[in-house]
Design an enzyme around this catalytic site. Structure first.
Site, PDB file in Angstrom:
ATOM      1  N   CYS A  55      -7.024 -31.301  -1.437  1.00 60.62           N
ATOM      2  CA  CYS A  55      -8.156 -30.502  -1.014  1.00 60.62           C
ATOM      3  C   CYS A  55      -9.674 -30.786  -1.506  1.00 60.62           C
ATOM      4  O   CYS A  55     -10.305 -31.188  -0.892  1.00 60.62           O
ATOM      5  CB  CYS A  55      -7.872 -29.255  -1.446  1.00 60.62           C
ATOM      6  SG  CYS A  55      -6.204 -28.663  -0.608  1.00 60.62           S
TER       7      CYS A  55
ATOM      8  N   GLU B 196      -9.791 -32.346  -5.080  1.00 65.87           N
ATOM      9  CA  GLU B 196      -9.273 -32.855  -6.358  1.00 65.87           C
ATOM     10  C   GLU B 196      -9.906 -34.163  -6.653  1.00 65.87           C
ATOM     11  O   GLU B 196      -9.667 -35.031  -6.071  1.00 65.87           O
ATOM     12  CB  GLU B 196      -7.765 -33.053  -6.538  1.00 65.87           C
ATOM     13  CG  GLU B 196      -7.089 -31.804  -6.413  1.00 65.87           C
ATOM     14  CD  GLU B 196      -6.515 -31.449  -4.918  1.00 65.87           C
ATOM     15  OE1 GLU B 196      -7.625 -31.284  -3.949  1.00 65.87           O
ATOM     16  OE2 GLU B 196      -5.295 -31.501  -4.620  1.00 65.87           O
TER      17      GLU B 196
END
Lengths: 297, 801
Positions: free
Chosen positions: B443, B445
């Site tokens: 997402c 990271e």
């Protein structure tokens, strides 16, 4: 220190001048244009919105009201004529069905609000816009805030009806970087009929500003079908503008029906029968200004 | 400006989809419309292999040989008209399972087959093979069972109460992305490195790992060669001359890569794809695998081929669109139980990064960056995901183009600050060059691509910890004591006492989670090495160490905090209403929370409307958000390096769909949220609580020290009116640049009206193609569970003045 009354501060305002802006709405206006989008800006004192769809009938307001201006029946009703706008009800209404419009603020507090968005002004060459109501009605307060903005290097825009004495206008003109100057109706009788005031002073003020600052003026025209968008009125506006030092830009603001907002304020809305201008109508007016060399947005 | 009506909104959305050629349009149609099924082939093959395996071999050699067995045996589907080959499973959206990691029981398969949202169809044959072969062999042997049987009672109680989730119970670590090594090496050169490394004096374990890496290298070449032969054969029988030539070219490419490094744009895509398939067949790593900074890696191939006249821009686009559909053909491996709740989507989060800085610090935006944005806009498939990286040096044209794509309403691409990412990684001790070649996977990271193993271990439910604090260690849902005794909240004399009790509970539960993480890390290092993934992540060969044992250059471990908005507003409410205005006593509040505000509607509304909220640039609330954010990070980072991988411990702020699950295990909260309703997502304000507009949200979020995290997720919903106004788009781009100047990390936009979403709820059959931003990914709205649909509708719709 000067105090003023405002009814809203909008952030990330993107249609009120260059870049990203904070628009401060000052309360109070001598005009009462029938199409006014911000009727809560007309009265210089507090206003009370009643958003009935939010009401859960908890009776907090009914119990608080010292004037018996609230009737608790099958639904809550406000007797506006009994209400003295003490705002006890709005302050405690849990759902914000009752909402206060307007608050007093001093110039330091307002500057704090304005400066919160400095990073956005810096990245977009934006700044602050004073709108209303009519900001010039609170000219001492406005002047103090404008001075502070200039000290901070913030670009300032005044969104004005132009209805003020020349003396007041002169007292602030040097602190204003850009004028958004409203022109509604040129015919004096019609102007009085639809806005409540004559337009002679307005036109004189526009003439005064454009004498030295024509590059810093954008003319804003509300396009109200059958009222301001008539061929005659557009013609009159064009004639007036041609007689002035060249103004570069004209903004056309299409009419929207805002009767719902008047209802919430307990005010009468006279233009419920007027429809929004079609895209074609807007294009036609736009073309007339473009033909004469104006940049139109 | 008039608001768009719903029909216009839908028409605009649909009209954007325009694949570059007829061929791709057909492929896309088939890809988008095929159902998701379980394919038992892999499970069956791996069971066969393990039934006959040589018991004397080390675990890593066994795993390598199992991989080789798969590469020799799996079927080789080719989609009609495709230009890139290689597929996990027996066909498009036929998803492999991994019984060695998580062995689904017959009940699981029934649930997968019949659940309303995101089902995986299971046929009779699969049920039978599972019942007769797969379950009997793997029962009690899978990683999932090993993990649960090794966890403490405290861990299990916290897990079942919904304090945290466990990422590794059904899927293996992964959490990494490809780097430049992939595009500049073939198996031959890597094998040479392995042989050179073997010259050194090594331990038995190191030698075994290197031997295993050699075997998996051979295995992927076997797989490519099998495809090459099949393609040649197909070409033979192909009547259409253009397709025949294509098939021959594909056969040639497959005989070259991944054995050798690629020498053309087309070969580079095929090369990556073989590696991708290898990694996601070897195991089922989270977030699939990622090609990383694709525009940077592809540029040299693109320029060379264009210069030599071998490639046109249009053909490059066609190849990229074909490549896009390869991702879309691979839904996430089947998830059940809590894992399905925390990540309830077919999306497997494979992410393509676009833009950002180059290794030398100059601007990385190039022709391929724009090409990728165009492909994203025209294809609009569920997968792959993208990330647009913005730095101070990124040209305005690029950010405006990205916003333009985003404005068409399906939530892609999300926008990231590359400068902030670089600061995050420098703080963690990465080299400047490695930090500049970073990006985001999953997402939001952040990771040093191709060089870091940044393992997400589970979501962490902050509001639930407050709930337990307010019940003195007891979970009010089950009445079980699962926390520590921190005192009767009715005795707390000040807000500071509330917070200090919360902080104590927080430390307690993080400690439980960390203990579990250490055990699980060791279980994976011992039982599930991944030699094929290790080949592609620096410095696994150099260290002669497996990816799961800490072979990567950088090793990191994350906890993902959830519900920052909800916890902040809850704390703000207690502070304001109980200890400052003293409008309500703690007793009254606790009573109301227990009863879900029944009979306390006035209090409920005061909590919602007359209490300071995060997201409005109000320091009263925002300072509490900073406090919780910083304290969570401080507690987590205080842990020593992990025992096996020697990983540092870090914090992310992202939810996937976990905020819905976490909300379902919480009673009402003091911010006025009702029981069981979703929590706030990412680090966004509570849905609907931000009331002064996007610039105020940015200022509140900008107060958090994002650099201390590894990534933070902010959702914003914008009114679709925005689409038509270039001036607004320019100002939005400026607003985002200012937001990133506050060292914020990320923002993404849903440009969709609540009315459209409500209509889609009523008539899902008419809106099957309506895609929206969920958390760090987009999904089909009608496939979302109801709680999530409601949550998205409730997000504040920012209008433009």
């Amino acid at each position: 220190m000067q105090h003023g009354t405002i009814f809203d501060i909008k952030q990330f305002a993107v249609h009120d001048g260059p870049g990203i802006r904070t628009t401060v709405f000052l309360k109070g206006c001598t005009l009462s244009c029938q199409w006014c989008h911000n009727p809560e800006g007309i009265s210089p004192s507090l206003d009370l919105f009643f958003n009935s769809y939010l009401c859960m009938k908890c009776n907090t307001c009914f119990n608080l009201c010292p004037n018996e201006a609230i009737i608790d029946d099958s639904k809550i009703t406000i007797l506006r004529e009994l209400c003295d706008k003490c705002m006890l009800c709005a302050n405690d209404c849990p759902t914000e069905a009752l909402q206060k419009s307007g608050r007093s603020i001093n110039s330091t507090e307002l500057m704090e609000e304005i400066l919160k968005s400095t990073i956005y002004y810096d990245f977009s060459e934006g700044g602050v816009t004073f709108s209303g109501g009519e900001p010039l009605l609170q000219s001492s307060f406005l002047k103090e805030v404008l001075e502070k903005c200039k000290k901070e290097g913030i670009h300032t825009t005044l969104d004005t009806s132009g209805y003020s004495s020349l003396k007041i206008l002169k007292s602030v003109i040097d602190y204003i970087d850009l004028f958004l100057f409203d022109l509604k109706l040129i015919n004096e009788r019609l102007h009085k009929e639809f806005t409540g005031v004559p337009n002679k002073q307005i036109i004189e003020n526009l003439r005064f500003i454009t004498q030295t600052r024509s590059n810093d003026v954008i003319i804003r025209i509300p396009i109200i079908p059958g009222i301001t968008s008539t061929d005659q009125n557009i013609e009159d506006i064009l004639t007036l503008l041609s007689s002035l030092n060249m103004v570069k830009e004209v903004n056309l603001l299409p009419f929207h029906n805002v009767s719902e907002k008047y209802d919430r304020l307990g005010m009468e809305y006279k233009l419920d029968h007027v429809r929004a201008p079609s895209d074609e109508e807007m294009a036609k007016v736009k073309e007339r200004f473009e033909e004469k060399g104006f940049k139109v947005k | 400006m008039d608001s768009l009506n719903i029909d216009d909104e839908v028409t605009t959305r649909r009209s954007i989809i325009k694949p570059v050629t007829e061929k791709i349009a057909k492929l896309r149609e088939s890809s988008v419309n095929s159902d998701v099924k379980i394919s038992h082939e892999r499970a069956q093959l791996i069971t066969e292999f393990y039934l006959n395996k040589n018991e004397d071999l080390s675990v890593v050699m066994t795993r390598a040989l199992a991989f080789k067995y798969l590469m020799e045996k799996v079927s080789l589907p080719i989609e009609e008209g495709q230009l890139i080959v290689g597929m996990r499973g027996t066909g498009e959206k036929e998803v492999s399972s991994f019984p060695e990691v998580c062995c689904h029981g017959l009940d699981d398969l029934s649930v997968l087959n019949s659940r309303e949202k995101n089902p995986y169809k299971v046929n009779q044959e699969t049920f039978q093979i599972y019942e007769e072969k797969i379950i009997p062999f793997w029962k009690d042997k899978s990683m999932r069972e090993k993990i649960f049987s090794n966890m403490s009672e405290e861990w299990k109680e916290a897990y079942y109460a919904g304090i945290f989730t466990e990422f590794m119970e059904q899927r293996v670590p992964g959490h990494t992305s490809g780097g430049e090594l992939i595009f500049s090496n073939g198996i031959s050169s890597l094998t040479n490195s392995i042989i050179a490394k073997k010259e050194n004096s090594l331990s038995q374990a190191e030698l075994e790992e290197l031997k295993a890496m050699e075997i998996v290298g051979e295995a992927i070449v076997i797989y490519a060669n099998r495809y090459s032969s099949n393609l040649k054969e197909m070409a033979h029988g192909e009547e259409k001359q253009t397709r025949k030539e294509e098939l021959l070219e594909m056969a040639k490419i497959c005989s070259q890569v991944p054995k050798e490094k690629p020498n053309s744009f087309w070969a580079a895509l095929q090369h990556y794809w073989f590696i991708h398939v290898g990694i996601i067949t070897e195991s089922n790593p989270w977030d699939s695998f990622n090609p990383g900074r694709l525009d940077q890696f592809l540029l040299p191939f693109y320029q060379k081929d264009i210069q030599e006249g071998k490639l046109t821009r249009e053909r490059a686009k066609e190849l990229l669109e074909a490549f896009w559909l390869k991702f879309n053909a691979h839904p996430a491996p089947p998830k059940v139980g809590v894992t399905a709740q925390e990540s309830n989507t077919y999306n497997d989060f494979s992410k393509i990064n676009i833009g950002g800085l180059k290794e030398d610090g100059s601007d990385g935006v190039n022709d391929v960056s724009y090409l990728l944005l165009e492909v994203l806009e025209e294809m609009r498939t569920l997968q792959p995901n993208t990330a647009v990286l913005i730095s101070k040096r990124t040209p305005n044209r690029f950010i405006e183009k990205a916003l333009h794509v985003s404005s068409h309403g399906f939530g892609e691409p999300p926008i990231f600050s590359h400068d902030t990412m670089i600061m995050m990684l420098l703080r963690q001790g990465k080299s400047l060059e490695d930090a500049r070649m970073s990006g985001v996977s999953g997402c939001v990271e952040t990771g040093a691509f191709g060089k870091e193993s940044y393992i997400l271990t589970g979501y962490f439910n902050l509001p639930k910890v407050l709930e337990i604090t307010l019940n003195n260690g007891i979970d009010p849902i089950t009445n079980k004591k699962i926390g520590v005794t921190t005192g009767d909240p009715l005795e707390f004399q000040s807000f500071e006492e509330v917070y200090s009790a919360f902080s104590e509970q927080l430390s307690y539960f993080i400690d439980i989670k960390m203990d579990g993480n250490d055990i699980i890390e060791e279980l994976y290092a011992t039982n599930l090495p991944v030699p094929f993934l290790s080949l592609w992540i620096e410095d696994c060969i150099k260290n002669a160490k497996d990816y799961n044992s800490g072979g990567s250059r950088y090793n990191t471990q994350y906890i993902q905090i959830v519900g920052l908005g909800t916890i902040t507003d809850s704390l703000a409410s207690l502070k304001h209403n109980v200890y400052e205005t003293k409008k309500y006593s703690m007793k009254q509040v606790l009573e109301a929370l227990k009863n879900n505000f029944a009979g306390n509607e006035v209090m409920h509304q005061i909590f919602r409307n007359k209490t300071p909220k995060f997201g409005n640039d109000d320091d009263f609330a925002d300072n509490l958000a900073q406090l919780v954010f910083n304290d969570s990070i401080k507690i987590v980072e205080n842990y020593p390096l992990s025992p096996v991988r020697k990983a540092t411990r870090r914090v992310y702020g992202l939810p996937t769909t976990c905020h819905v699950y976490f909300g379902s295990v919480c009673q009402a909260t003091p911010d006025g949220r009702e029981a069981k309703i979703a929590l706030s997502e990412g680090i966004s304000p509570v849905q609907g609580a931000d009331r002064i507009g996007i610039s105020g949200v940015f200022r509140s979020i900008g107060k958090l020290d994002h650099i201390k995290s590894g990534g933070t997720l902010l959702n914003q919903k914008l009114s679709p009116d925005l689409v038509n106004d270039d001036e607004v788009m320019t100002k939005l781009a400026q607003l985002i640049r200012a937001y990133f100047a506050m060292n914020a990390h990320h923002v993404q936009f849903n440009v969709v009206s609540a009315d459209l979403l409500k209509q889609a709820q009523e008539k899902p059959e008419k809106f099957r193609d309506l895609m929206v931003r969920v958390a760090g990914y987009s999904d089909y709205f009608v496939n979302l569970p109801l709680g999530l649909q409601e949550e998205i509708i409730k997000r504040t719709e920012q209008t433009i003045l």
